[in-house]
Design a protein around this motif. Structure first.
Motif: not given
Length: 324
Positions: A184-188, A228-232, A234-237, A265-271
């Motif tokens: 789950v992508r998070g941006e800051m 954001i449900e994303s595997t990307s 990439r930098p923040i949009t 931006a980072g990808l947070r692991p979630a079930f």
């Protein structure tokens, strides 16, 4: 020797708890510096179980309620509460949020101004979660590593974990080994605006997402909130950055002159249920799926791991009963 893969938030918290119980621990981390490879570097550092309950299970409050005192033994924790506000047009969002959580009191415009003078005259109603707190996640990770090292934990930086470890805390890097783990992508963004004085976490309710702003030292503020449900990776949009900066401006127009010193931006692991899990596979125990609740839930989960990997011996149990 108990071996751990991953010196991120989960791995270090488990190492610390295991060492507290007298276990020898070695942690393997492929990044060259503490925190460099961890998604927690993009976290807000909010210790806010009651706010998170709005969209999470009751377990978040049950486990997260212990986190503030746990972290306060390791790193500076700011026990200033969380102030939630909404523009007049979104007041219905405030009512909806209040129905789904607890641990707050209603505050009017006068009390909002008293709590945070920088918001004076901008919001007529809010929710104040007085028991919540926040910390600086990057400092907290460094302080946790130092506390673990002081207890004898060996942290091997720039080193891949061997094929078999006792505990796997690698986050999304363990995705191939854990069924159902998703990113789950998070941006800051981090803003520098010393003209604005804010002392506690602010949450701004928005129909699409609740955005938060967390004060740091030196006139810095971290703002985030995207999920954001994303595997990307990439930098923040531009869209997300615009949302974040508009939220800051809504809180106080002086943020229009803020410097944007960092985005990430980072990808947070979630079930699927957005709750963490302990999973045993052969000789390896996996701790994963902390989602957006890492700093909140890591202490309780680390204690569970330590009790599982370092069970109290009969002699230890007998000594405790004798001294009670």
């Amino acid at each position: 020797m108990i071996t751990i893969a991953g010196a991120g938030l989960a791995g270090l918290a488990c190492a610390y708890e295991l060492a507290q119980r007298g276990a020898p621990v070695r942690v393997y981390e492929r990044a060259a510096e503490i925190g460099a490879g961890s998604v927690s570097r993009y976290a807000g550092g909010m210790l806010a179980p009651w706010c998170e309950r709005e969209s999470a299970e009751e377990e978040v409050i049950t486990l997260g309620g212990r986190a503030i005192d746990w972290w306060a033994k390791i790193t500076p924790v700011h026990r200033r509460g969380t102030l939630m506000v909404a523009p007049a047009r979104d007041r219905a969002e405030l009512t909806r949020f209040a129905r789904r959580t607890s641990g707050y009191r209603l505050v009017d415009g006068a009390e909002i101004s008293a709590l945070e003078p920088a918001l004076a005259g901008r919001f007529a109603q809010g929710l104040f979660f007085e028991q919540e707190a926040h910390l600086d996640p990057r400092q907290a990770i460094r302080d946790l590593a130092a506390a673990a090292t002081a207890l004898g934990v060996e942290i091997c930086l720039g080193t891949e974990a061997p094929g078999n470890v006792d505990l796997d805390c690698r986050g999304m890097a363990a995705g191939r080994d854990l069924k159902g783990l998703r990113p789950v992508r998070g941006e800051m963004a981090i803003l520098h605006c010393p003209e604005v004085k804010i002392s506690r976490t602010l949450r701004l309710l928005h129909p699409r997402m609740p955005l938060y702003l967390v004060p740091r030292d030196g006139g810095l503020f971290m703002i985030g909130g995207t999920m954001i449900e994303s595997t990307s990776p990439r930098p923040i949009t531009l869209r997300s950055l615009s949302e974040l900066l508009n939220a800051a401006f809504t809180l106080n127009p002086a943020f229009a002159e803020a410097s944007v010193v960092e985005t990430g931006a980072g990808l947070r692991p979630a079930f699927s249920d957005n709750l963490p899990r302990l999973h045993q596979d052969g000789g390896t125990l996996f701790l994963n799926g902390l989602y957006r609740h890492g700093f909140l839930l890591a202490p309780a989960l680390a204690q569970q791991v330590a009790e599982r990997l370092r069970p109290e011996t009969h002699d230890e149990h007998h000594r405790k009963r004798q001294s009670a």
